[in-house]
Design a protein around this motif. Structure first.
Motif, mmCIF file in Angstrom:
data_model
loop_
_atom_site.group_PDB
_atom_site.id
_atom_site.type_symbol
_atom_site.label_atom_id
_atom_site.label_comp_id
_atom_site.label_asym_id
_atom_site.label_seq_id
_atom_site.Cartn_x
_atom_site.Cartn_y
_atom_site.Cartn_z
ATOM 1 N N ALA A 76 2.954 2.180 -73.104
ATOM 2 C CA ALA A 76 2.967 1.271 -74.249
ATOM 3 C C ALA A 76 3.361 2.074 -75.485
ATOM 4 O O ALA A 76 2.634 2.978 -75.900
ATOM 5 C CB ALA A 76 1.603 0.632 -74.452
ATOM 6 N N ALA A 77 4.531 1.786 -76.023
ATOM 7 C CA ALA A 77 4.990 2.426 -77.265
ATOM 8 C C ALA A 77 4.550 1.537 -78.417
ATOM 9 O O ALA A 77 4.981 0.382 -78.506
ATOM 10 C CB ALA A 77 6.504 2.583 -77.255
ATOM 11 N N ILE A 78 3.683 2.060 -79.277
ATOM 12 C CA ILE A 78 3.081 1.208 -80.300
ATOM 13 C C ILE A 78 3.551 1.576 -81.707
ATOM 14 O O ILE A 78 3.902 2.714 -81.996
ATOM 15 C CB ILE A 78 1.541 1.263 -80.256
ATOM 16 N N ASN A 79 3.538 0.565 -82.571
ATOM 17 C CA ASN A 79 3.598 0.789 -84.011
ATOM 18 C C ASN A 79 2.177 0.956 -84.529
ATOM 19 O O ASN A 79 1.209 0.580 -83.859
ATOM 20 C CB ASN A 79 4.251 -0.393 -84.726
ATOM 21 N N TYR A 80 2.053 1.494 -85.725
ATOM 22 C CA TYR A 80 0.766 1.594 -86.401
ATOM 23 C C TYR A 80 1.030 1.511 -87.896
ATOM 24 O O TYR A 80 2.181 1.616 -88.341
ATOM 25 C CB TYR A 80 0.046 2.897 -86.027
#
Length: 282
Positions: A76-80
């Protein structure tokens, strides 16, 4: 090895977020297919960008997400949340930005644990991984507490916050040219760490000289002294992002090859720690 990786874009790990922050809580999911296994280890990837720039669609994050998914991980490649100020030039803002991102990552971990059946996740094998700022976030999420991060900001309410270390029970950290704010925090746990760093990195130095961080070399030495499982690969003569001369706007083929090497190095370590070490599945 899987020949095909299924990619789902722009999902949300925080559906109740304020409308203006929706993009901050998006993630892209990478899964191997065809796949009949009900539960696979999860790697949550966090991009770099100095806590001010970057996204889940960065070239390196996409490269690692696809590579690890092809070997059997769910990625899972996430933004923050990113800072609207200048964290690289203000230490207090830097720590605040990291602290906000740690909260976001913990929220993401909670989301995936809640939806483990849907995404076919083995919740006993969750890894936090990232490059640069992403590596910094991963290390702080595994080894610091909210109170300690607030104390670095000299916040008067820091003593009001309590809670366990590593609340998400993270199984390992992949630290690509990141750092930790305080080496003493490594006493807070025993989460395995695999690091890759260029010894000429001037953005996030590999050691501590002239920096507010403790880089991968310092982490490696202290982790060894504390008997924390860890491994370090040093690229001699290379700078940030494993480039000869750091340029955030251009990435050549040779740099991408070094990213792939870093991924394989980390994959070997994770395999040993998550699957071959007795009790690692607990």
């Amino acid at each position: 090895m899987f020949q095909t990786v299924k990619e789902e874009k722009n999902l949300s790990y925080f559906s109740d977020s304020p409308a203006r922050q929706n993009k901050s809580y998006r993630f892209d999911l990478y899964q191997p297919e065809p796949d009949s296994v009900a539960a696979r280890p999860l790697i949550i990837w966090m991009h770099g960008g100095g806590f001010k720039f970057g996204s889940k669609r960065s070239k390196s994050i996409r490269l690692w997400s696809k590579a690890f998914a092809s070997t059997g991980y769910v990625c899972a490649a996430i933004n923050y949340r990113l800072s609207k100020k200048n964290p690289l030039f203000n230490f207090r803002e830097l720590v605040k930005s990291c602290s906000d991102a740690v909260v976001d990552v913990q929220r993401a971990v909670g989301f995936f644990k809640k939806n483990y059946v849907l995404y076919r996740i083995d919740t006993s094998r969750i890894v936090l991984a990232g490059n640069s700022a992403g590596g910094i976030i991963a290390l702080q999420a595994a080894y610091s507490s909210g109170a300690e991060l607030l104390q670095l900001q000299r916040r008067p309410d820091s003593n009001l916050i309590t809670g366990p270390y590593n609340p998400g029970n993270i199984g390992a950290v992949v630290n690509f040219w990141g750092a930790i704010f305080d080496l003493e925090w490594l006493k807070n746990g025993r989460v395995p760490i695999v690091s890759v760093h260029g010894n000429k990195d001037k953005i996030v130095p590999i050691d501590h000289k002239g920096s507010s961080f403790y880089g991968s070399l310092a982490i490696h030495a202290r982790a060894d002294s504390l008997h924390i499982p860890n491994r370090l690969k040093v690229y001699e003569g290379y700078s940030h992002e494993l480039q000869k001369h750091f340029n955030p706007f251009f990435t050549g083929r040779a740099t991408r090859q070094r990213w792939q090497e870093a991924g394989r190095f980390a994959a070997d370590f994770l395999y040993e720690e998550l699957f071959l070490t007795p009790g690692s599945h607990l």
